[in-house]
Design a protein around this motif. Sequence first.
Motif, short mmCIF file in Angstrom:
data_model
loop_
_atom_site.label_atom_id
_atom_site.label_comp_id
_atom_site.label_asym_id
_atom_site.label_seq_id
_atom_site.Cartn_x
_atom_site.Cartn_y
_atom_site.Cartn_z
N TYR A 102 -14.61 -14.28 18.62
CA TYR A 102 -15.78 -14.75 19.36
C TYR A 102 -16.64 -13.58 19.84
O TYR A 102 -16.15 -12.46 20.02
N LYS B 1 -19.03 -11.09 22.19
CA LYS B 1 -18.78 -10.48 23.51
C LYS B 1 -19.75 -11.05 24.53
O LYS B 1 -20.67 -10.37 25.01
N GLU C 1 -3.16 -13.81 26.26
CA GLU C 1 -2.71 -14.44 25.02
C GLU C 1 -1.77 -15.61 25.29
O GLU C 1 -1.76 -16.59 24.56
N GLN D 111 -11.72 -12.25 26.20
CA GLN D 111 -10.83 -12.01 25.08
C GLN D 111 -9.67 -11.11 25.50
O GLN D 111 -9.68 -10.50 26.57
N SER D 112 -8.70 -11.02 24.64
CA SER D 112 -7.58 -10.14 24.87
C SER D 112 -8.00 -8.69 24.59
O SER D 112 -9.12 -8.43 24.16
N ILE D 113 -7.11 -7.77 24.83
CA ILE D 113 -7.35 -6.35 24.54
C ILE D 113 -6.51 -5.97 23.33
O ILE D 113 -5.27 -5.97 23.40
N SER D 114 -7.17 -5.72 22.24
CA SER D 114 -6.43 -5.33 21.04
C SER D 114 -5.94 -3.89 21.16
O SER D 114 -6.66 -3.01 21.65
N THR E 166 -10.56 -16.79 24.72
CA THR E 166 -10.78 -16.88 23.28
C THR E 166 -9.98 -15.80 22.56
O THR E 166 -9.40 -14.90 23.18
N ASP E 167 -10.01 -15.87 21.23
CA ASP E 167 -9.44 -14.80 20.43
C ASP E 167 -10.53 -13.78 20.10
O ASP E 167 -11.67 -13.89 20.57
N ASP E 168 -10.21 -12.82 19.25
CA ASP E 168 -11.11 -11.68 19.03
C ASP E 168 -12.35 -12.00 18.20
O ASP E 168 -13.28 -11.20 18.16
N ALA F 10 -3.34 -8.27 28.40
CA ALA F 10 -3.29 -8.87 27.07
C ALA F 10 -2.17 -9.89 26.96
O ALA F 10 -2.33 -10.96 26.36
#
Length: 243
Positions: A204, A206, A230, A212-215, A200-202, A226
């Motif tokens: 959604y 936890k 992505e 999710q990715s790591i921002s 998913t993206d950020d 990441a």
Amino acid sequence: MNKPLFMRVVDRLSTIPFFQQKRDATGRYGFSTLQKCTTAIRMLAYGLAADAVDEYLRIGATTSMKCMEHFVDGIIDCFGDEYLRQPTAEDLQRLLLIGEIRGFPGMMGSIDCMHWEWKNCPTSWKGQYTRASGKPTIVLEAVASQDLWIWHAFFGPPDTLNDINILDRSPVFDDILKGRAPAVNYTVNGNEYHLGYYLTDDIYPKWATFIQSISLPQTEKASLFATHQEACRKDVERAFGVL
């Protein structure tokens, strides 16, 4: 829609009595399968009114509406068992194998939402279906795999919902809650897990079922994760692009 796909749809629907060309009381042939399918697809694809194709295809408004209604039912009857379904055990194993090859064991697909503009939204409903864009839209939640197979689609909620609170209405986790979901077993770093997950993206929450990715990754390892996350998550974005 490309011609081979369109003709495949026409060929399958030609087995349904409504779409078969018949003679009227005077012995003249009525509308062909091609005319009826073209009418329905144009109405669905472009949001045309029922009488918008009367001069182009020589079909009146009443018949156009019947074409669209039978077209929708016919698509479900002819293609539902093949496309509009949950993954079988074999499908799930294939999805898990693809995910493992791509570096994500236990990954069942990518989940996301898109907002579909509703051009002909009734005036009385516009407030419910309109958000910041100023145009009424409908939310489509989907799970897609690498081959653009959308095996979960939840379409219809108003645009005032977002990717988070739409989960309260979505049936995506119904099989898990009711104990009908197939077992998903995999090992990561020596630890065994028994719950599949989605990329998913950020936006959604936890949850364990969302990866999710790591921002703003700070290390080379985090940056590598990441990049791969992505890249794989773009499966559902590609599916939306096709739609």
